[in-house]
Design a protein around this motif. Structure first.
Motif, PDB file in Angstrom:
ATOM      1  N   VAL A 190      -7.688  43.834 -13.045  1.00 42.98           N
ATOM      2  CA  VAL A 190      -7.712  45.189 -13.590  1.00 42.98           C
ATOM      3  C   VAL A 190      -8.367  46.107 -12.563  1.00 42.98           C
ATOM      4  O   VAL A 190      -9.266  45.702 -11.829  1.00 42.98           O
ATOM      5  N   THR A 191      -7.895  47.347 -12.507  1.00 37.25           N
ATOM      6  CA  THR A 191      -8.458  48.346 -11.605  1.00 37.25           C
ATOM      7  C   THR A 191      -9.182  49.395 -12.438  1.00 37.25           C
ATOM      8  O   THR A 191      -8.605  49.966 -13.363  1.00 37.25           O
ATOM      9  N   GLY A 192     -10.444  49.619 -12.100  1.00 38.34           N
ATOM     10  CA  GLY A 192     -11.228  50.631 -12.801  1.00 38.34           C
ATOM     11  C   GLY A 192     -10.844  52.030 -12.355  1.00 38.34           C
ATOM     12  O   GLY A 192     -10.134  52.213 -11.360  1.00 38.34           O
ATOM     13  N   GLN A 206     -11.290  46.871  -7.776  1.00 37.44           N
ATOM     14  CA  GLN A 206     -10.564  45.778  -8.409  1.00 37.44           C
ATOM     15  C   GLN A 206     -11.546  44.858  -9.122  1.00 37.44           C
ATOM     16  O   GLN A 206     -12.591  44.521  -8.574  1.00 37.44           O
ATOM     17  N   ALA A 228     -11.034  49.145 -17.582  1.00 32.49           N
ATOM     18  CA  ALA A 228      -9.975  50.124 -17.324  1.00 32.49           C
ATOM     19  C   ALA A 228     -10.384  51.523 -17.789  1.00 32.49           C
ATOM     20  O   ALA A 228      -9.975  52.522 -17.203  1.00 32.49           O
TER      21      ALA A 228
END
Length: 165
Positions: A6-8, A13, A154
C-alpha cells in the motif's frame, strides 16, 4: 503469508502481512562442520574399483545371443529410469505429504491453543524502518486486522488496531 502493498498519501510504500513465526526457525545441524571434516578424510583414501583385479580391463558378461543382450539392455534401461525418475518422484511426493501434514498440524495446534498471529506493517525504503506489530488472535481476525491497517495507511493515519468490544 500474503503481503499487501500500500502507498500512503505521503508517497511511502508500506507492506502489511501476518507472520506465523516471530523469529527465524532454528534447525538442528545448522553450522555443524563435522561433515566437512569427514568428507576431507574420505577423499584421502584411494578408491578401488572392481576392475582392478583384471589387468586387461575386459569384463566378460557371459552373453551368448543377441536376445539375451537385448533383455539385459532393457533391464538396465528400466533400472536407470526407475532410479533417476520414478524413485525421486516418489520420494518427493512422500516428502511433500509429510511437510503438508506438519504444516496442517501446526495450524490446528495454533488454533486450538489460541496463539496470536503477528500482523506487521512495515515501511519500505526508509533507513530507520518504521514498523508496527499487532498481536491478533484468530486467523480471520488477523486478516481483518491486516485489511484495517491497509485502509488506515492509505488514509494517512498511523496504523492502530481497535480491539473488538
Amino acid at each position: 503469508m500474503l503481503t499487501v502493498e500500500v502507498t500512503g498519501p505521503d508517497g511511502h510504500q508500506w507492506g502489511v502481512w501476518r507472520e506465523w513465526f516471530h523469529r527465524p526457525p532454528w534447525w538442528p545441524g545448522v553450522g555443524f562442520s563435522g561433515t566437512r571434516k569427514r568428507r576431507a578424510a574420505d577423499q584421502t583414501q584411494p578408491k578401488r574399483s572392481s576392475l582392478d583385479a583384471d589387468p586387461t580391463g575386459c569384463v566378460d558378461v557371459g552373453v551368448d545371443s543377441p536376445g539375451t543382450l537385448l533383455i539385459v539392455l532393457a533391464v538396465v534401461i528400466v533400472a536407470v529410469i526407475a532410479w533417476f525418475w520414478i524413485l525421486p518422484a516418489a520420494f518427493f511426493a512422500v516428502d511433500l505429504l509429510v511437510v503438508l501434514a506438519i504444516a496442517l498440524w501446526g495450524l490446528i495446534l495454533r488454533m486450538a491453543f489460541g496463539r496470536p498471529w503477528r500482523v506487521v506493517a512495515s515501511q519500505a525504503g526508509s533507513s530507520p524502518s518504521e514498523e508496527y506489530v499487532f498481536l491478533v488472535r484468530g486467523f480471520r481476525a488477523s486478516r481483518r486486522a491486516r485489511d484495517e491497517i491497509v485502509v488506515q495507511i492509505a488514509a494517512g493515519q498511523t496504523p492502530s488496531r481497535a480491539e473488538p468490544a
